[in-house]
Write a protein that holds these residues in place. Structure first.
Motif, short mmCIF file in Angstrom:
data_model
loop_
_atom_site.label_atom_id
_atom_site.label_comp_id
_atom_site.label_asym_id
_atom_site.label_seq_id
_atom_site.Cartn_x
_atom_site.Cartn_y
_atom_site.Cartn_z
N VAL A 327 16.78 49.76 31.85
CA VAL A 327 16.89 49.09 30.55
C VAL A 327 18.13 49.57 29.80
N LEU A 328 18.35 50.88 29.80
CA LEU A 328 19.53 51.43 29.11
C LEU A 328 20.82 51.06 29.81
N ALA A 329 20.78 50.94 31.15
CA ALA A 329 21.99 50.60 31.90
C ALA A 329 22.39 49.14 31.71
N THR A 330 21.48 48.30 31.22
CA THR A 330 21.79 46.88 30.99
C THR A 330 21.55 46.49 29.53
N LYS A 338 29.51 47.70 20.02
CA LYS A 338 29.94 47.29 21.35
C LYS A 338 30.43 48.48 22.17
N ALA A 339 31.19 49.38 21.53
CA ALA A 339 31.69 50.56 22.25
C ALA A 339 30.53 51.46 22.68
N ASP A 340 29.51 51.59 21.82
CA ASP A 340 28.35 52.41 22.18
C ASP A 340 27.59 51.82 23.36
N ARG A 341 27.44 50.48 23.35
CA ARG A 341 26.75 49.83 24.46
C ARG A 341 27.50 50.03 25.77
N ARG A 342 28.82 49.89 25.72
CA ARG A 342 29.63 50.04 26.94
C ARG A 342 29.53 51.47 27.48
N PHE A 348 24.48 55.58 32.07
CA PHE A 348 23.13 55.44 32.61
C PHE A 348 23.11 54.74 33.96
N ARG A 349 24.13 53.94 34.27
CA ARG A 349 24.22 53.41 35.64
C ARG A 349 24.44 54.56 36.63
N GLU A 350 25.29 55.53 36.24
CA GLU A 350 25.52 56.67 37.13
C GLU A 350 24.26 57.52 37.27
N ALA A 441 40.15 49.13 45.19
CA ALA A 441 38.87 49.79 45.51
C ALA A 441 37.95 49.83 44.29
N ARG A 442 38.53 50.06 43.12
CA ARG A 442 37.72 50.09 41.90
C ARG A 442 37.13 48.73 41.60
N THR A 443 37.90 47.68 41.82
CA THR A 443 37.40 46.33 41.57
C THR A 443 36.24 46.00 42.50
N LYS A 444 36.37 46.37 43.78
CA LYS A 444 35.27 46.12 44.72
C LYS A 444 34.01 46.86 44.31
N GLN A 445 34.18 48.13 43.91
CA GLN A 445 33.01 48.92 43.52
C GLN A 445 32.34 48.34 42.27
N ARG A 446 33.14 47.90 41.31
CA ARG A 446 32.57 47.34 40.09
C ARG A 446 31.89 46.00 40.36
N ASN A 447 32.43 45.24 41.29
CA ASN A 447 31.78 43.98 41.64
C ASN A 447 30.40 44.22 42.24
N LYS A 448 30.28 45.27 43.05
CA LYS A 448 28.97 45.61 43.60
C LYS A 448 28.00 45.98 42.49
N VAL A 449 28.48 46.77 41.53
CA VAL A 449 27.63 47.18 40.41
C VAL A 449 27.22 45.97 39.59
N ARG A 450 28.17 45.06 39.36
CA ARG A 450 27.84 43.86 38.59
C ARG A 450 26.80 43.01 39.30
N ASP A 451 26.88 42.95 40.62
CA ASP A 451 25.88 42.19 41.36
C ASP A 451 24.49 42.81 41.19
N LYS A 452 24.43 44.17 41.21
CA LYS A 452 23.14 44.83 41.03
C LYS A 452 22.60 44.58 39.64
N ARG A 453 23.49 44.62 38.66
CA ARG A 453 23.06 44.35 37.29
C ARG A 453 22.51 42.95 37.15
N ALA A 454 23.15 42.00 37.82
CA ALA A 454 22.68 40.61 37.75
C ALA A 454 21.27 40.49 38.36
N ASP A 455 21.03 41.24 39.46
CA ASP A 455 19.71 41.20 40.07
C ASP A 455 18.66 41.78 39.14
N VAL A 456 19.04 42.87 38.45
CA VAL A 456 18.09 43.51 37.53
C VAL A 456 17.76 42.57 36.38
N MET A 457 18.79 41.95 35.82
CA MET A 457 18.59 41.08 34.69
C MET A 457 17.81 39.81 35.09
#
Length: 457
Positions: A327-330, A338-342, A348-350, A441-457
Motif C-alpha cells: 500500500v505504501l509502495a503504491t 508529491k515529493a513525499d509520495r515519490r 518502500f518498493r525496496e 539498464a535503469r530504464t529496463k529495471q524501472r519498467n519491470k517495477v512499473r509492471d509489478k506496480r500495475a499488477d498490484v494496483m
C-alpha cells in the motif's frame, strides 16, 4: 588657462609622467612610504606630484611582489604548504580558545569553524595534544549553553570522535561527552534542535569510539529507545499525537539506534527483534513521512540482521507486513505532497522487494580512483550516518581517514602520483558510453517495477 587638477592616474603634465617613469625605474632599488593612499584608489583633488608618485610606486611594487610569488619555482611549494598548515593550525588554536569566551556569538562562530575544519580535513596529530581541552569545552557548551550552542557542540563532538578514531583517545573523549549528550537528549525542556543533534551524536560517537564496549553500547541503545518508543502505539493500538518537531527528533533517535543495532551480539539481537518489529510495523501508519520511512528502513535492517543470525528467520506477521508495504509502495493519496509520495514509494518498493525476495538495489560510491559498494541495508545505514555528519567531506575521509577505511574494508590509503591519477581518468567518450549503458539498464529495471506496480494496483 589653469592646469587640470591631478587626481586620476594618467592625468597631469608631462613632468608628472616623467616622474612616474623615474619612480618605476627606482622601484626595484628603493621603497618609498605611502601615507593615506590605498592601491587603486583615487587621490584627493589637489594632491602633489610626490603623493601621486608614491601612489604609483605603491601600486607597482605590490604588483611586482605578487609576480615574484607566482614566478617562484617548484622548490617553494613545500615551504608554502608548511606555512599554510601553520597558519591553519594557528586559526584552530584561536577557535579552541574562543570556546571559552564569554560571548555566545564568539563561541558559536568558533564551533562552526571547527565543524568545517574537522569535516574537510584530517587533524589527528593536532587534536591528540588538545583533545582534553576540547572535550572539556564541548562538555561545558552542552551543559551550560543555549539550544543553538548545544546543537553546534553536539555536531563538533561527533567530528572529534571521527578524527580521533576508535582508539583509547576516542573512547576517552566519548566517556567525557556521553553524560552531557544523554542529559540534553532526555531533557524535555531543551530545544528540539539540540536534542536532535545529541541523538545523532550519541549514536555516532558510540559507534566510532565504543564499538567494543558492550556496557556503553547497551546504555546508549537504552537512551535512544527511551526517545523514539514514545511514538509507538499505546495499548489500544493508537499512535500518539505529538507537537511539531517531536517526530523529527524520534526519527533521528531511531536512525541512531539502527546504527548501533548493527553492533549488537546475536543474543541481544534476538531480543530486539521480538521487541521492536511488531511496534515498528504499527509505526508505518504514522502521519509523518520521514518517520514512516525511518520505520520501514529499520524493519528492513532488522530482517537482514535476523537472517544473518538465523537463516530460517521468520516474522509471524510477514504477510500482513507485506500487504501494508504494498500500500505504501503504491500510495497515491492527493493529500500528501508529491515529493513525499515519490520518496515514500521508492523506499518502500525496496523494502518490500527485500522482505519478499531478499533483493537489494546495489549502489556504488566513487571517491578519487576508488569506490565502495553499498550492497546491503547495514552498509547503507552506516554510510548514510557518516554522510550526514561529514557532509561533502565524506569522500575525503573515505580516501584518507583510516577509521572509515577500516569500517568499509578499504585497507590503507592509496598513495598515487600525478601520472597514476591521470592514467585512471576516463575519457569523455567512455563516460558517454557508460552513461548510455547505465541509462538503458535503469530504464529496463524501472519498467519491470512499473509492471509489478500495475499488477498490484
Amino acid at each position: 588657462m589653469p592646469r587640470n587638477k591631478k587626481g586620476k592616474r594618467g592625468s597631469g603634465s608631462r613632468g608628472s609622467l616623467r616622474q612616474e617613469l623615474l619612480q618605476l625605474q627606482l622601484s626595484a632599488k628603493a621603497t618609498l612610504p605611502c601615507k593615506g593612499v590605498r592601491n587603486g584608489v583615487k587621490v584627493e583633488s589637489g594632491a602633489s606630484d610626490d603623493e601621486l608618485a608614491s601612489e604609483v610606486l605603491s601600486h607597482y611594487s605590490s604588483a611586482s611582489e605578487g609576480a615574484s610569488v607566482q614566478e617562484e619555482g617548484p622548490g617553494s611549494e613545500p615551504v608554502d604548504e608548511q606555512s599554510a598548515q601553520e597558519e591553519a593550525e594557528d586559526k584552530l588554536k584561536q577557535c579552541i580558545d574562543d570556546l571559552m569566551d564569554k560571548s555566545v556569538k564568539t563561541r558559536l562562530a568558533a564551533l562552526e569553524s571547527l565543524r568545517q575544519a574537522f569535516s574537510g580535513r584530517l587533524l589527528g596529530d593536532f587534536l591528540l595534544e588538545r583533545r582534553l581541552t576540547l572535550s572539556d569545552c564541548l562538555e561545558r557548551s552542552l551543559r551550560k549553553g543555549g539550544g543553538e550552542e548545544q546543537a553546534a557542540a553536539a555536531r563538533v563532538s561527533v567530528l572529534l570522535c571521527v578524527q580521533l578514531g576508535g582508539g583509547p583517545e576516542g573512547e576517552e573523549g566519548f566517556k567525557t561527552l556521553r553524560p552531557a549528550l544523554c542529559t540534553v537528549l532526555s531533557d524535555s525542556c531543551a530545544s528540539m534542535a539540540a536534542r536532535h543533534s545529541c541523538a545523532t551524536a550519541l549514536g555516532m560517537c558510540c559507534y566510532v569510539s565504543a564499538a567494543d564496549d558492550v556496557e556503553d553500547l547497551c546504555k546508549s541503545l537504552s537512551h535512544l529507545e527511551s526517545v523514539f518508543t514514545s511514538s509507538y502505539p499505546n495499548r489500544d493500538g493508537v499512535l500518539p499525537a505529538h507537537k511539531p518537531g517531536t517526530l523529527a527528533l524520534h526519527c533521528a533517535a531511531l536512525q541512531a539506534w539502527e546504527l548501533l543495532v548493527t553492533l549488537c551480539p546475536a543474543s541481544r539481537l534476538r531480543t530486539l527483534l521480538d521487541q521492536h518489529l511488531p511496534k515498528l510495523q504499527a509505526c508505518l501508519a504514522s502521519s509523518d513521512v520521514d518517520f514512516r520511512i525511518a520505520a520501514g528502513e529499520a524493519i528492513a535492517l532488522l530482517f537482514e540482521l535476523g537472517r544473518d543470525v538465523d537463516q530460517d528467520f521468520l516474522f509471524q506477521d510477514t504477510a500482513e507486513l507485506c500487504a501494508h508495504l504494498k500500500v505504501l509502495a503504491t500510495d497515491g493519496n492527493k493529500h500528501r505532497a508529491k515529493a513525499d509520495r515519490r520518496k515514500q514509494r521508492s523506499i518502500f518498493r525496496e523494502v518490500l522487494h527485500y522482505i519478499e525476495n531478499e533483493d537489494f538495489t546495489e549502489e556504488k560510491i566513487r571517491f578519487g580512483v576508488e569506490g565502495i559498494y553499498i550492497d546491503c541495508w547495514m552498509r547503507r545505514r552506516i554510510y548514510d550516518a557518516f554522510k550526514e555528519v561529514l557532509g561533502s567531506g565524506v569522500r575525503y575521509h573515505l580516501q584518507f581517514n583510516q577509521l572509515l577505511r577500516d569500517i568499509f574494508e578499504l585497507g590503507a590509503p592509496l598513495v598515487l602520483d600525478a601520472s597514476s591519477i591521470k592514467a585512471t581518468r576516463v575519457s569523455r567518450f567512455e563516460k558517454h558510453l557508460y552513461n548510455s549503458a547505465a541509462f538503458k539498464a535503469r530504464t529496463k529495471q524501472r519498467n519491470k517495477v512499473r509492471d509489478k506496480r500495475a499488477d498490484v494496483m
